[in-house]
Design a protein around this motif. Structure first.
Motif, short mmCIF file in Angstrom:
data_model
loop_
_atom_site.label_atom_id
_atom_site.label_comp_id
_atom_site.label_asym_id
_atom_site.label_seq_id
_atom_site.Cartn_x
_atom_site.Cartn_y
_atom_site.Cartn_z
N HIS A 116 -51.35 -18.26 -18.69
CA HIS A 116 -52.00 -19.16 -17.75
C HIS A 116 -51.02 -19.63 -16.68
O HIS A 116 -51.42 -19.92 -15.54
N THR A 117 -49.73 -19.72 -17.03
CA THR A 117 -48.73 -20.12 -16.04
C THR A 117 -48.59 -19.07 -14.95
O THR A 117 -48.50 -19.39 -13.76
N VAL A 118 -48.57 -17.80 -15.34
CA VAL A 118 -48.49 -16.72 -14.37
C VAL A 118 -49.72 -16.72 -13.47
O VAL A 118 -49.62 -16.59 -12.25
N ILE A 119 -50.89 -16.88 -14.10
CA ILE A 119 -52.15 -16.89 -13.34
C ILE A 119 -52.12 -17.99 -12.28
O ILE A 119 -52.41 -17.76 -11.10
N THR A 120 -51.79 -19.20 -12.70
CA THR A 120 -51.80 -20.33 -11.78
C THR A 120 -50.82 -20.14 -10.64
O THR A 120 -51.16 -20.30 -9.46
N LYS A 121 -49.57 -19.80 -10.96
CA LYS A 121 -48.55 -19.66 -9.94
C LYS A 121 -48.87 -18.53 -8.97
O LYS A 121 -48.71 -18.67 -7.75
N LEU A 122 -49.32 -17.40 -9.50
CA LEU A 122 -49.61 -16.25 -8.65
C LEU A 122 -50.70 -16.56 -7.64
O LEU A 122 -50.54 -16.31 -6.43
N PHE A 123 -51.80 -17.12 -8.11
CA PHE A 123 -52.93 -17.35 -7.21
C PHE A 123 -52.70 -18.55 -6.29
O PHE A 123 -53.22 -18.57 -5.17
N VAL A 124 -51.93 -19.52 -6.74
CA VAL A 124 -51.60 -20.64 -5.85
C VAL A 124 -50.70 -20.15 -4.71
O VAL A 124 -50.86 -20.56 -3.56
N ILE A 125 -49.77 -19.26 -5.02
CA ILE A 125 -48.92 -18.67 -3.97
C ILE A 125 -49.77 -17.91 -2.96
O ILE A 125 -49.59 -18.03 -1.75
N LEU A 126 -50.72 -17.12 -3.46
CA LEU A 126 -51.62 -16.40 -2.56
C LEU A 126 -52.43 -17.38 -1.72
O LEU A 126 -52.69 -17.13 -0.53
N ASP A 127 -52.81 -18.49 -2.32
CA ASP A 127 -53.59 -19.49 -1.59
C ASP A 127 -52.76 -20.15 -0.49
O ASP A 127 -53.28 -20.45 0.59
N ILE A 128 -51.49 -20.37 -0.77
CA ILE A 128 -50.60 -20.93 0.25
C ILE A 128 -50.51 -19.98 1.43
O ILE A 128 -50.53 -20.40 2.60
N VAL A 129 -50.42 -18.68 1.14
CA VAL A 129 -50.40 -17.67 2.21
C VAL A 129 -51.69 -17.75 3.03
O VAL A 129 -51.66 -17.68 4.27
N CYS A 130 -52.81 -17.93 2.35
CA CYS A 130 -54.10 -18.05 3.04
C CYS A 130 -54.13 -19.27 3.96
O CYS A 130 -54.58 -19.19 5.10
N VAL A 131 -53.65 -20.40 3.46
CA VAL A 131 -53.63 -21.63 4.25
C VAL A 131 -52.77 -21.45 5.51
O VAL A 131 -53.18 -21.81 6.62
N LEU A 132 -51.60 -20.88 5.34
CA LEU A 132 -50.68 -20.71 6.46
C LEU A 132 -51.24 -19.74 7.50
O LEU A 132 -51.22 -20.02 8.70
N THR A 133 -51.77 -18.60 7.04
CA THR A 133 -52.29 -17.61 7.98
C THR A 133 -53.53 -18.13 8.72
O THR A 133 -53.67 -17.93 9.93
#
Length: 305
Positions: A116-133
């Protein structure tokens, strides 16, 4: 971004924007924000802070939309409003990642295919990329009274790219969540008391996910179908009702459902406590697959009795 749909109109919008509708959604999001703050403060649920930020962005976005409707000559209100309203759903998605991650932690590693830690960190990082772009895309696209064709093309490409990444990543995450849901019910039994208690939380997650993905698809189609070489720039862009029906309402519902079924009432305030009474021990590396558990104090006392 000034539309050429109506050359006689000095408005920043390609239509006669509705002030009442803007105020209604500003008030609606303000109300759900107040409830979210109260619920998080009462339960001391800091993990709900992301949803509070998402809702606050909507409030700011619609408040500044009202200023932009009043013909703000500096355009700052229009650009800021667009950025807030466009990126806010990405924060809702991030909150969904965190909620499901906590559900995985609560149910236990046996019910998940990946940590669950990998899941959360991976998708939150992707979400940060989405917010920035998306933020950069909207700023480039909207930040000038008379944008060049190159500026428009670049801004639209960045924005659409961010939206597509959000749709794809959130879609994959929903699949992961469904697999977790099915495996946990198969492993523990659908009638397990803890899982029965979590059903409402699963339900609002699915509702919120469908609404956010649908809204992101709408935004992607809206910006992809704009033709800046013509006076008529695209139906979705040139009319206001799709914005409220396919963006404002879905995002509002996606936030309100978490008022109705508040995660802090279904999940432990402190991450690590599991439904079987054990506790998750810290791991050396967050990507490690091995998860050891420690017996809770209640379990130890029960064994001694």
């Amino acid at each position: 971004m000034i539309s050429t749909a109506d050359p006689t109109n000095d408005s920043l919008f390609p239509y006669h924007a509705s002030t009442p509708a803007t105020l209604i959604f500003a008030v609606a999001f303000a109300l759900t924000l107040a409830v979210h703050i109260f619920q998080a403060a009462k339960a001391r649920a800091l993990f709900m802070l992301v949803l509070i930020i998402a809702t606050a962005l909507q409030v700011v976005g619609y408040a500044l939309r009202k200023v932009a409707i009043d013909h703000d000559p500096q355009m700052w209100s229009y650009v800021t409003s667009q950025v807030c309203i466009v990126v806010s759903p990405a924060f809702v998605a991030a909150q969904c990642y965190m909620i499901v991650g906590r559900m995985m932690s609560y149910v236990g590693p046996e019910s998940t295919f990946i940590s669950h830690t990998v899941i959360t960190k991976l998708f939150v990082i992707l979400d940060i990329v989405c917010v920035l772009t998306q933020s950069v895309g909207v700023t480039v696209l909207s930040g000038s009274d008379n944008p060049t064709k190159s500026q428009v093309t670049t801004g639209r490409a960045i924005l659409i790219g961010g939206l597509l990444v959000q749709v794809a990543s959130f879609g994959v995450f929903v699949i992961v969540a469904i697999l977790f849901d099915l495996k946990s019910r198969k492993l523990w039994g659908a009638t397990h008391s803890a899982l029965v208690r979590l059903r409402p939380l699963f339900l609002v997650f699915y509702i919120s996910s469908i609404l956010i993905i649908g809204r992101s698809i709408f935004r992607t189609v809206e910006f992809a179908t704009i033709d800046f070489d013509k006076e008529a720039q695209g139906y979705l862009f040139n009319n206001e009702w799709p914005f409220y029906v396919l963006d404002s309402i879905p995002v509002l519902i996606a936030t309100v459902v978490f008022n109705i079924v508040n995660p802090s009432a279904y999940l432990p305030r402190k991450k690590g406590l599991r439904m079987d009474g054990s506790h998750e021990l810290p791991r050396k590396h967050w990507w490690s697959r091995e998860i050891k558990t420690a017996r809770s104090e209640e379990q130890m006392l029960g064994e001694r009795a």
